[in-house]
Design an enzyme around this catalytic site. Structure first.
Site, PDB file in Angstrom:
ATOM      1  N   GLU A   1       8.969  46.407  14.840  1.00  0.00           N
ATOM      2  CA  GLU A   1       8.758  45.889  12.822  1.00  0.00           C
ATOM      3  C   GLU A   1       9.088  44.186  12.284  1.00  0.00           C
ATOM      4  OE1 GLU A   1      13.152  46.949  11.254  1.00  0.00           O
ATOM      5  OE2 GLU A   1      12.635  46.186   9.495  1.00  0.00           O
TER       6      GLU A   1
ATOM      7  N   LYS B   1      22.859  47.569  10.028  1.00  0.00           N
ATOM      8  CA  LYS B   1      21.284  47.608  10.641  1.00  0.00           C
ATOM      9  C   LYS B   1      20.228  46.422  11.126  1.00  0.00           C
ATOM     10  CE  LYS B   1      16.637  48.395  10.503  1.00  0.00           C
ATOM     11  NZ  LYS B   1      15.273  48.355  10.630  1.00  0.00           N
TER      12      LYS B   1
ATOM     13  N   ASP C   1      21.258  49.290  27.758  1.00  0.00           N
ATOM     14  CA  ASP C   1      21.539  50.730  27.569  1.00  0.00           C
ATOM     15  C   ASP C   1      22.145  50.442  25.481  1.00  0.00           C
ATOM     16  OD1 ASP C   1      22.538  52.941  26.030  1.00  0.00           O
ATOM     17  OD2 ASP C   1      23.717  53.236  28.112  1.00  0.00           O
TER      18      ASP C   1
ATOM     19  N   HIS D   1       7.598  39.623   3.897  1.00  0.00           N
ATOM     20  CA  HIS D   1       6.937  40.551   4.439  1.00  0.00           C
ATOM     21  C   HIS D   1       5.518  40.164   4.350  1.00  0.00           C
ATOM     22  CE1 HIS D   1       9.731  43.823   5.407  1.00  0.00           C
ATOM     23  NE2 HIS D   1      10.406  43.080   6.096  1.00  0.00           N
TER      24      HIS D   1
HETATM   25  P1  HMG Z   1       9.156  30.605   5.336  1.00  0.00           P
HETATM   26  O1  HMG Z   1       9.749  29.645   4.813  1.00  0.00           O
HETATM   27  O2  HMG Z   1       7.803  30.804   5.400  1.00  0.00           O
HETATM   28  O3  HMG Z   1       8.996  30.028   6.933  1.00  0.00           O
HETATM   29  O4  HMG Z   1       9.886  32.496   6.082  1.00  0.00           O
HETATM   30  P2  HMG Z   1       8.477  28.943   7.316  1.00  0.00           P
HETATM   31  O5  HMG Z   1       7.322  28.369   7.149  1.00  0.00           O
HETATM   32  O6  HMG Z   1       9.556  27.265   6.060  1.00  0.00           O
HETATM   33  O7  HMG Z   1       9.003  28.208   8.882  1.00  0.00           O
HETATM   34  C1  HMG Z   1       9.955  28.075   9.116  1.00  0.00           C
HETATM   35  C2  HMG Z   1      10.382  28.802  10.396  1.00  0.00           C
HETATM   36  O8  HMG Z   1      10.719  29.665  10.360  1.00  0.00           O
HETATM   37  C3  HMG Z   1       9.723  28.397  11.511  1.00  0.00           C
HETATM   38  O9  HMG Z   1      10.117  27.131  11.946  1.00  0.00           O
HETATM   39  C4  HMG Z   1       9.054  29.499  12.873  1.00  0.00           C
HETATM   40  O10 HMG Z   1      11.221  29.407  13.598  1.00  0.00           O
HETATM   41  C5  HMG Z   1      10.243  30.897  11.125  1.00  0.00           C
HETATM   42  P3  HMG Z   1       9.099  26.183  13.283  1.00  0.00           P
HETATM   43  O11 HMG Z   1      10.415  26.312  14.309  1.00  0.00           O
HETATM   44  O12 HMG Z   1       7.868  26.669  13.118  1.00  0.00           O
HETATM   45  O13 HMG Z   1       9.727  24.532  12.294  1.00  0.00           O
HETATM   46  N1  HMG Z   1       8.679  31.349  11.357  1.00  0.00           N
HETATM   47  C6  HMG Z   1       7.826  32.206  11.512  1.00  0.00           C
HETATM   48  N2  HMG Z   1       7.899  32.511  12.822  1.00  0.00           N
HETATM   49  C7  HMG Z   1       6.929  33.491  14.254  1.00  0.00           C
HETATM   50  N3  HMG Z   1       6.165  33.795  12.968  1.00  0.00           N
HETATM   51  C8  HMG Z   1       6.083  33.461  12.134  1.00  0.00           C
HETATM   52  C9  HMG Z   1       7.341  32.893  11.383  1.00  0.00           C
HETATM   53  N4  HMG Z   1       7.354  31.921   9.913  1.00  0.00           N
HETATM   54  C10 HMG Z   1       8.181  31.361   9.742  1.00  0.00           C
HETATM   55  N5  HMG Z   1       5.055  33.795  10.789  1.00  0.00           N
HETATM   56  C11 HMG Z   1       9.906  34.285   6.693  1.00  0.00           C
HETATM   57  C12 HMG Z   1       9.261  33.113   6.051  1.00  0.00           C
HETATM   58  C13 HMG Z   1       9.384  35.492   7.198  1.00  0.00           C
HETATM   59  C14 HMG Z   1      10.446  33.669   8.165  1.00  0.00           C
HETATM   60  C15 HMG Z   1      11.665  34.336   5.263  1.00  0.00           C
HETATM   61  O14 HMG Z   1      10.637  35.106   4.441  1.00  0.00           O
HETATM   62  C16 HMG Z   1      12.589  35.550   6.377  1.00  0.00           C
HETATM   63  O15 HMG Z   1      13.282  34.668   6.784  1.00  0.00           O
HETATM   64  N6  HMG Z   1      12.753  36.606   5.504  1.00  0.00           N
HETATM   65  C17 HMG Z   1      13.969  37.186   5.934  1.00  0.00           C
HETATM   66  C18 HMG Z   1      12.659  38.371   6.906  1.00  0.00           C
HETATM   67  C19 HMG Z   1      13.911  39.334   7.822  1.00  0.00           C
HETATM   68  O16 HMG Z   1      15.235  38.825   7.602  1.00  0.00           O
HETATM   69  N7  HMG Z   1      13.807  40.346   8.086  1.00  0.00           N
HETATM   70  C20 HMG Z   1      14.371  41.115   8.839  1.00  0.00           C
HETATM   71  C21 HMG Z   1      13.613  42.228   9.033  1.00  0.00           C
HETATM   72  S1  HMG Z   1      14.410  43.607   6.902  1.00  0.00           S
HETATM   73  C22 HMG Z   1      16.448  43.962   7.690  1.00  0.00           C
HETATM   74  O17 HMG Z   1      16.609  43.017   8.757  1.00  0.00           O
HETATM   75  C23 HMG Z   1      16.980  44.740   7.026  1.00  0.00           C
HETATM   76  C24 HMG Z   1      18.206  44.872   6.360  1.00  0.00           C
HETATM   77  O18 HMG Z   1      17.405  45.916   4.920  1.00  0.00           O
HETATM   78  C25 HMG Z   1      18.749  44.206   6.156  1.00  0.00           C
HETATM   79  C26 HMG Z   1      19.713  43.579   4.787  1.00  0.00           C
HETATM   80  O19 HMG Z   1      20.079  44.682   4.156  1.00  0.00           O
HETATM   81  O20 HMG Z   1      20.830  43.502   4.898  1.00  0.00           O
HETATM   82  C27 HMG Z   1      17.264  43.650   5.199  1.00  0.00           C
END
Ligand code: HMG
Length: 437
Positions: A85, A275, A291, A388
């Site tokens: 994911e 989740k 597991d 995303h």
């Molecule tokens: P951003 O503000 O653009 O990030 O966020 P940034 O450029 O300021 O970077 C901050 C740090 O994020 C970086 O710092 C990286 O650690 C990391 P650094 O250490 O480099 O100084 N980072 C990345 N790491 C790897 N690859 C990348 C990357 N970009 C930043 N490309 C971000 C961008 C995607 C992190 C932000 O928008 C975010 O946190 N989004 C939420 C993502 C999320 O939680 N996804 C989980 C899956 S969905 C889920 O959990 C199901 C759900 O239904 C659960 C629920 O309902 O509770 C949602």
């Protein structure tokens, strides 16, 4: 090779895969075999796979990534995660960056007690049978402890016995009252299923004699509610906003708390909230050869322990600080299973650098907490799709050969236009380059 104990490697995600592996080799002190696995994509050998399951026809792969920035119990951890994911690793790394301020995430892990169940049917005199089993506790525990000398040698073993009488559930109940014996076993660094199942099966005949009943099921319970982990973390509200704007930070923290209370009150929301927590935990468990189905079922059963399904975590704002806590059962092991035989699992253990099941449980719970924070911040502010889309736009830009400094303006513009595809990205990139002359 010595190990760089800091997990804060800014911009790691901007490197290519060979560059990331090379950094890992230099900084995490990996040995030749682990490096070979990572750099050459060495797979699980087919003959090993054939010994693991029946009717094996091949192997199956998932991306393996590294989450950065996590600090747990004052120790920095690079966390390997196997998951398909997008945005899970990025979100976790970002939230771990918030949570590493101050002491970082702290955890408490209970003694690793697992429960084995023996179901006895047709027990004639329930109360007398219960007393006989309880009176025979020393004998039964001693019997159980003859079975696994290795477990005894490392300080584990059967610790207690409990009797539960499960009454009939009314006229339609087809089997009547049930007599259930729980054997409680300290499994030390094992997940524990083998040790507990062996003990449950071995005690069953003696329990039949003591109760006059017929033993049926003899198996561990995945509701490992004597093997719990709590992870706690905090972030000063002022650190949550962009550019340190305290009003923005306060609004984000309030949003996270409101999201938490929503999940505490409503099972529909709690299921999705949990989740999100398990997104991170499962990915760690898969990479570490655990597991994860057992942990999943235990976590959800634990979430419903009050009779209503609830959130596994809780966030509150107090005195300008956002405090979070997650609690769940984590039946994990550092011995047995596929830990010695799977090259990817060996490499993951070397990267994570943990040596006990308790440490692994601490890291997994901390990952769950940080993963939850990432999702709640996104959900309570810009929405989950924003991140995303940013990641997707970044990938398209990289595929088109955009330089690192072009990626920011490119993703901004694609998001502004609401069109994130190669054609639009190529046009925007050409415009950006043209405007710079
Ligand atoms: P951003 O503000 O653009 O990030 O966020 P940034 O450029 O300021 O970077 C901050 C740090 O994020 C970086 O710092 C990286 O650690 C990391 P650094 O250490 O480099 O100084 N980072 C990345 N790491 C790897 N690859 C990348 C990357 N970009 C930043 N490309 C971000 C961008 C995607 C992190 C932000 O928008 C975010 O946190 N989004 C939420 C993502 C999320 O939680 N996804 C989980 C899956 S969905 C889920 O959990 C199901 C759900 O239904 C659960 C629920 O309902 O509770 C949602």
């Amino acid at each position: 090779m010595s190990r760089d104990t800091n997990s804060r490697w800014p911009g790691f995600f901007k490197l290519s895969i060979p560059e990331r592996i090379s950094q890992l080799a230099q900084r995490a002190g990996l040995d030749e075999a682990d490096l070979r696995f990572l750099s050459q994509g060495e797979h699980l050998p087919q003959h090993t796979a054939d010994h693991m399951i029946e009717n094996c026809i091949g192997t199956f792969e998932l991306p393996l990534g590294l989450a950065m920035n996590l600090r747990v119990d004052s120790t920095d951890r690079l966390v390997p995660m196997a998951i398909e994911e997008p945005s899970v690793l990025a979100g976790l790394s970002k939230a771990a960056r918030y949570l590493r301020q101050g002491p970082g995430i702290s955890t408490n892990v209970t003694v690793p007690l697992m429960i084995g169940q023996v179901q006895l049917m047709g027990v004639p005199e329930l109360d007398r049978a219960k007393q006989r089993v309880l009176d025979a506790k020393p004998e039964l525990l001693a019997l159980a402890n003859t079975l696994d000398p290795k477990l005894i040698a490392v300080g584990g073993g059967a610790r207690d016995l409990e009797v539960r009488i499960l009454p009939s559930e009314g006229e339609d109940d087809p089997v009547g009252t049930m007599f259930v014996v729980h054997i409680i076993v300290d499994v030390r660094d094992a997940m524990g299923a083998n040790a507990v199942n062996t003990m449950a099966e071995h005690l069953a005949p003696r329990l039949e004699e003591l109760t006059g009943g017929r033993a049926r099921l003899r198996i561990l319970s995945n509701l490992a509610d004597r093997r719990l982990v709590v992870a706690r973390g905090q972030v000063p509200v002022s650190k949550l906003g962009s550019n340190g704007d305290p009003n923005v930070g306060a609004d984000i923290a309030q949003g996270v708390m409101e999201a938490s209370v929503f999940a505490e009150r409503d099972p529909y929301r709690a299921a999705t909230h949990n989740k999100g927590i398990m997104n991170g935990i499962d990915a760690v468990l898969i990479a570490l050869g655990q597991d994860w189905r057992a942990v999943e079922s235990g976590a959800h059963a634990f979430a419903a322990r009050s009779g209503r399904y609830r959130a596994l975590s809780r966030w509150r704002v107090r005195d300008g600080v956002l405090h979070g806590e997650v609690e769940l059962p984590l039946a994990v092991g550092t011995v047995g299973g596929i830990i010695e035989s799977h090259p990817a699992v060996r490499a993951a253990f070397a990267i994570l650098d943990i040596h006990s099941a308790a440490e692994l449980a601490s890291v997994a719970a901390a990952v769950g907490l940080a993963q939850n924070l990432a999702a709640l911040i996104a959900l309570a502010t810009v929405g989950i799709q924003h991140g995303h889309m940013r990641l997707h736009a970044r990938k398209i830009g990289l595929a088109l050969g955009a330089a690192e400094e072009e990626l920011g303006p490119l993703t901004e513009e694609l998001q502004r236009r609401g069109r994130i595809d190669s054609e639009t990205a190529a046009a925007v990139l050409a415009e950006l380059r043209g405007s710079r002359g």
